[in-house]
Design an enzyme around this catalytic site. Structure first.
Site, mmCIF file in Angstrom:
data_model
loop_
_atom_site.group_PDB
_atom_site.id
_atom_site.type_symbol
_atom_site.label_atom_id
_atom_site.label_comp_id
_atom_site.label_asym_id
_atom_site.label_seq_id
_atom_site.Cartn_x
_atom_site.Cartn_y
_atom_site.Cartn_z
ATOM 1 N N GLY A 11 0.794 -1.218 0.000
ATOM 2 C CA GLY A 11 0.000 0.000 0.000
ATOM 3 C C GLY A 11 0.826 1.268 0.000
ATOM 4 O O GLY A 11 0.351 2.322 0.438
ATOM 5 N N LEU A 13 3.561 3.976 -2.356
ATOM 6 C CA LEU A 13 3.342 4.791 -3.550
ATOM 7 C C LEU A 13 3.119 3.943 -4.791
ATOM 8 O O LEU A 13 2.248 4.239 -5.611
ATOM 9 C CB LEU A 13 4.543 5.724 -3.769
ATOM 10 C CG LEU A 13 4.735 6.834 -2.736
ATOM 11 C CD1 LEU A 13 5.970 7.654 -3.069
ATOM 12 C CD2 LEU A 13 3.508 7.731 -2.659
ATOM 13 N N ALA A 14 3.910 2.873 -4.954
ATOM 14 C CA ALA A 14 3.764 2.034 -6.140
ATOM 15 C C ALA A 14 2.415 1.327 -6.131
ATOM 16 O O ALA A 14 1.681 1.335 -7.132
ATOM 17 C CB ALA A 14 4.910 1.020 -6.211
ATOM 18 N N GLY A 15 2.064 0.702 -5.011
ATOM 19 C CA GLY A 15 0.809 -0.032 -4.933
ATOM 20 C C GLY A 15 -0.403 0.863 -5.093
ATOM 21 O O GLY A 15 -1.371 0.514 -5.791
ATOM 22 N N HIS A 237 22.959 4.565 2.814
ATOM 23 C CA HIS A 237 22.796 6.025 2.779
ATOM 24 C C HIS A 237 23.893 6.685 3.600
ATOM 25 O O HIS A 237 24.227 6.207 4.687
ATOM 26 C CB HIS A 237 21.419 6.406 3.327
ATOM 27 C CG HIS A 237 20.997 7.802 2.982
ATOM 28 N ND1 HIS A 237 21.545 8.910 3.582
ATOM 29 C CD2 HIS A 237 20.078 8.263 2.090
ATOM 30 C CE1 HIS A 237 20.980 10.003 3.086
ATOM 31 N NE2 HIS A 237 20.086 9.632 2.176
ATOM 32 N N ARG A 298 25.385 8.699 -3.704
ATOM 33 C CA ARG A 298 25.381 8.168 -2.347
ATOM 34 C C ARG A 298 26.459 7.121 -2.106
ATOM 35 O O ARG A 298 27.022 7.050 -1.011
ATOM 36 C CB ARG A 298 23.998 7.592 -2.042
ATOM 37 C CG ARG A 298 22.952 8.673 -1.908
ATOM 38 C CD ARG A 298 21.563 8.110 -1.727
ATOM 39 N NE ARG A 298 20.606 9.188 -1.499
ATOM 40 C CZ ARG A 298 19.310 8.993 -1.377
ATOM 41 N NH1 ARG A 298 18.798 7.782 -1.478
ATOM 42 N NH2 ARG A 298 18.495 10.018 -1.165
#
Length: 654
Positions: A11, A13-15, A237, A298
Site C-alpha cells: 500500500g 506509492l507504487a501499490g 545512505h 550516495r
C-alpha cells in the site's frame, strides 16, 4: 457476472498508484497491505521527487540529461529504455501529484521550489518540506479511497501476503494472505498479481527502512519461482542517526539546502562543534570532490565517510563512528520552512537542536536496488511501449513487480529522489499493460474458476502455519536469531566487501537458517499473534540473504554500491605526460574488459534445495554507451580524454 480482478500487494506509492490507475481503467482491485496504507514505508521518504522542470530547462537541463544522470549514477547496470521513459514521464507525474493536492514548497513567485540532490548539477528535485513521501502517499490514498467508495477497490489492511496461487500451467491466478488480527487465512482469486511490497532492509537488522520492510512478500514470490535480480546491490545512505533500535534517516535534502559534512582535523576533538573554528574543520567531501561537494552520489559519499572514520581515524567520537552533518550556519527561517520534519526527528531522538549544533551521523542500510526480475517492451523511439503486457511482468505469467521490490530503474546505485518517481511511474505504467493482458487471456475470469485450486492453496498455508504455531517455547528466540543475521549481513555485505568475509557470512547464514527452522515461539495464541508472523518472516529472509551474499561473492569488480577494494580501478600515478597517457590507455583497456565480463544483470533462481543459482543477462546500453565513472579519481581528466578519443574513433569507423 464475475469480472477480471487484480490483487495488489503493498500500500505504498507504487501499490496505490497502480490501484488508482487500474480502477480508472475499470478493473477491480483487491489491495493487500501488511500495514495500514498510510503507515506504508513510503511515508518515511523525506527529501523530494526528481524531474526536469521549467526552471532547470532555463539552465540547460533536459529529460535526456536526467536519463543520463540516472544511468551514469547507476554505473550503467540498468536497462536504458525503462529509464528513458521514466525521465520523460517525470515532469507529468509531478504535475499530476500537484493537481492531486500535494503541498509542494513554492517560491515567492508561486513556482514549485526545487533543490539539488546527489549525482546531478541541476536543482531538479521538487519537495514538500522534509515530508515529501508522506504528502505523496496521502494524496494517492485519497484517490484510492474514492475508488473504494465507488466499489472498484477493496482494501485489506494488516493482512500478510503468504504467496501466489499458480494453476497447472504455471500461471498466476491469485494469492493467499492472512489477517493478522483474526489469523484467518484465505485465498484471493485474481487474473493478475502485482507485488509492490518495498525493500528488504530488515535482513540487515537495523536500517533506515520501516520495521515492516522485511522482504517477506518478495521472498515468498521468489520461492514460488519468480527470479530475483541484482540482489547484491544494496544502497547504504551516507547520513543517518545511529540508534540502538533502528537507524533514522537524515535526508539528503539537508545537504541539498546547503548542509555540510565535516570532521575536526584533530581526532576526537572535545570542543563542541560550534566552537571549532573553520581552520580546524575538514570538509573532506568538498576538498576531494569540488565539482559535486556534499552532493556526490550516495555510494561514493558513503565510502568517503566510512574511510574517514575507519582508515583515517577521524571519527567525531572514539567509541562510536560518526561525522558531523552541519546545517547550523543556515538561516533558521529556511530550516523551519524546508527541513523542519527531519530536524524534529533528530531533536526528538538525540536531544540536541540541529539549528544550533551540528548533527552526528553515519551511513546506514537504506535501499535495495535489486529486486524481483521483470520484463519490458522497447518502443521504436528507444523508450517503453506503454500498454505492453510485458512491462513489469515477471518470468511467471500473471505476476508483476513494481516499486522498490523490482530491479528495473536504479542499476548499481540509486540517485537520491529518483525512488519516489520510479515508484509512481511503475505503478502507472503497469496498469495499462495488465488491461491489455486481460484482453488476450483465453480463460474465464479467476473468480469463475472452481474453488479446489484455491482450497488446496489455503490448506497448504494453513498446515505450515499450524506446524509453526505448534512449536513450544524451548527453541531459540527468532528475535535473537534475527539480530545475529543482521550482524552477519551488515559486517559482510554493506559498504566494503571482501570475498573471504562473504564466504564466511554465507556459511553463517546457512547455519542460522537451519537453527531458525527449529526456533521456538513464546506465543501460541490464535488471535493477533505477532510472534508467529515474525518467525515466519524471519524464515523468509534467508533466501534473499543468501542471494545477496552469493551475488556479491560472484561479482569480482567494483560497481556502484558493490565495492571490493581488491578490484577497484586505480588512480593514475605517473607525472610524466607520456607515461600518464599510457597509464590512462591501460586503465581504459581494463575498464572495457571489466564491462565485457560484468556489465550484466545477476539473475537468481532457487533450485529444488532452495539454494540460489546465478545466471547473467546482458544489459541494454544502446542509448548511452557506458563510460568511466570518474567522480574525483586522480587522473580522471586524462582518462576522460583518452576515453572520448576512443569513442570518437569508433563513431568515425562506424
Amino acid at each position: 457476472m464475475s469480472k477480471r480482478r487484480v490483487v495488489v500487494v503493498g500500500g505504498g506509492l507504487a501499490g496505490l498508484s497502480a490501484a488508482m490507475k487500474l480502477a480508472e481503467l475499470g478493473i477491480d482491485v483487491d489491495l493487500v497491505s501488511l500495514t495500514p496504507v498510510k503507515r506504508s514505508h513510503s511515508c518515511c521518504a523525506q527529501g523530494g521527487i526528481n524531474s526536469v522542470n521549467n526552471l532547470t530547462r532555463q539552465l540547460g537541463d533536459t529529460e535526456w540529461k536526467h536519463f543520463d544522470d540516472t544511468v551514469y549514477g547507476g554505473d550503467f547496470l540498468q536497462h536504458q529504455p525503462p529509464v528513458k521513459e521514466l525521465a520523460a514521464w517525470a515532469p507529468r507525474i509531478i504535475d499530476l501529484m500537484d493537481r492531486l493536492g500535494v503541498t509542494f514548497n513554492r517560491t515567492p513567485e508561486g513556482f514549485r521550489d526545487q533543490r539539488r540532490f546527489g549525482g546531478t548539477l541541476y536543482a531538479r528535485t521538487a519537495f514538500a518540506g522534509a515530508t515529501t513521501g508522506q504528502q505523496l502517499l496521502y494524496a494517492l490514498d485519497e484517490q484510492v479511497r474514492r475508488w473504494e467508495v465507488a466499489g472498484k477497490v477493496r482494501k485489506y489492511e494488516s493482512w500478510d501476503y503468504l504467496g501466489p496461487v499458480l494453476d497447472d500451467g504455471g500461471a498466476c491466478c491469485g494469492c493467499v494472505a492472512q489477517d493478522m488480527a483474526s489469523m484467518e487465512i484465505r485465498a484471493f482469486p485474481a487474473d493478475a498479481l502485482v507485488i509492490a511490497s518495498g525493500g528488504c532492509g530488515l535482513i540487515f537488522g537495523r536500517s533506515t527502512m520501516s520495521m515492516a520492510s522485511n522482504g517477506s512478500a518478495a521472498s515468498r514470490t521468489f520461492q514460488a519461482g519468480v527470479w530475483y535480480a541484482n540482489g547484491e546491490f544494496i544502497q547504504v545512505h551516507p547520513t543517518a542517526i545511529p540508534g540502538a533500535d533502528k537507524l533514522r534517516l537524515m535526508s539528503e535534502s539537508a545537504r541539498g539546502e546547503g548542509g555540510r559534512i565535516w570532521v575536526p582535523r584533530t581526532p576526537q576533538d572535545l570542543r563542541p562543534p560550534s566552537q571549532i573554528p573553520e581552520s580546524d574543520r575538514y570538509y573532506f567531501l568538498e576538498e576531494r570532490y569540488p565539482k559535486y561537494g556534499n552532493l556526490l552520489p550516495r555510494d561514493i559519499a558513503t565510502r568517503e565517510i566510512f574511510d574517514v572514520c575507519t582508515k583515517e581515524g577521524l571519527s567525531v567520537e572514539k567509541e562510536r563512528m560518526c561525522v558531523y552533518l552541519d546545517v547550523s550556519h543556515l538561516p533558521e527561517e529556511l530550516l523551519n520552512r524546508k527541513l523542519a520534519g527531519i530536524l524534529e526527528i533528530y531533536q526528538k531522538f538525540q536531544g540536541a537542536d540541529p539549528r544550533r549544533e551540528a548533527m552526528k551521523i553515519f551511513p546506514a542500510v537504506h535501499y535495495s536496488m535489486g529486486g524481483l526480475w521483470c520484463d519490458y517492451e522497447r518502443s521504436a523511439e528507444g523508450g517503453l511501449r506503454i500498454g505492453s503486457p510485458r512491462n513489469h511482468q515477471t518470468n511467471v505469467p500473471g505476476i508483476f513487480a513494481i516499486g522498490e521490490c523490482d530491479y528495473q530503474y536504479h542499476g548499481a546505485n540509486r540517485l537520491g529522489a529518483n525512488s519516489l518517481v520510479a515508484c509512481i511511474f511503475s505503478g502507472l505504467i503497469v496498469a495499462p499493460g495488465i488491461a491489455a493482458l486481460f484482453e488476450s487471456l483465453p480463460h474465464s475470469p479467476a473468480g469463475q474458476r472452481g474453488s479446489s485450486l484455491y482450497d488446496r492453496a489455503v490448506e497448504d498455508h494453513r498446515a505450515r502455519y499450524d506446524a509453526l504455531l505448534a512449536r513450544g517455547p524451548d527453541g531459540e528466540s527468532p528475535y535473537l536469531l534475527h539480530q545475529q543475521l543482521g550482524k552477519v549481513m551488515t559486517r559482510a555485505a554493506t559498504v566494503i566487501r571482501h570475498n573471504a568475509d562473504l564466504d564466511r557470512a554465507y556459511a553463517e547464514v546457512c547455519d542460522l537458517q537451519e537453527r531458525a527452522s527449529r526456533c521456538g515461539l513464546s506465543d501460541r495464541g490464535r488471535w493477533t499473534n505477532q510472534n508467529v508472523v515474525f518467525a515466519r518472516a524471519l524464515l523468509d529472509m534467508f533466501p534473499l540473504a543468501k542471494t545477496i551474499l552469493k551475488g556479491a561473492r560472484a561479482r569480482d569488480e567494483c560497481r556502484g554500491a558493490h565495492w571490493k577494494p581488491e578490484f577497484a580501478m586505480p588512480s593514475l600515478e605517473a607525472t610524466d605526460p607520456a607515461q600518464r597517457r599510457r597509464e590512462a590507455e591501460a586503465w581504459c583497456d581494463r575498464f572495457e574488459e571489466n564491462n565485457r565480463k560484468w556489465l550484466k544483470t545477476t539473475v537468481a533462481a532457487l533450485d529444488r534445495d532452495a539454494e540460489p543459482q546465478l545466471s547473467y543477462q546482458d544489459v541494454d546500453t544502446s542509448l548511452v554507451p557506458p563510460r568511466p565513472r570518474l567522480y574525483g579519481l586522480a587522473g580522471g581528466e586524462m582518462i576522460e580524454e583518452v576515453w572520448k578519443e576512443r569513442q570518437q574513433r569508433r563513431a568515425n569507423h562506424d
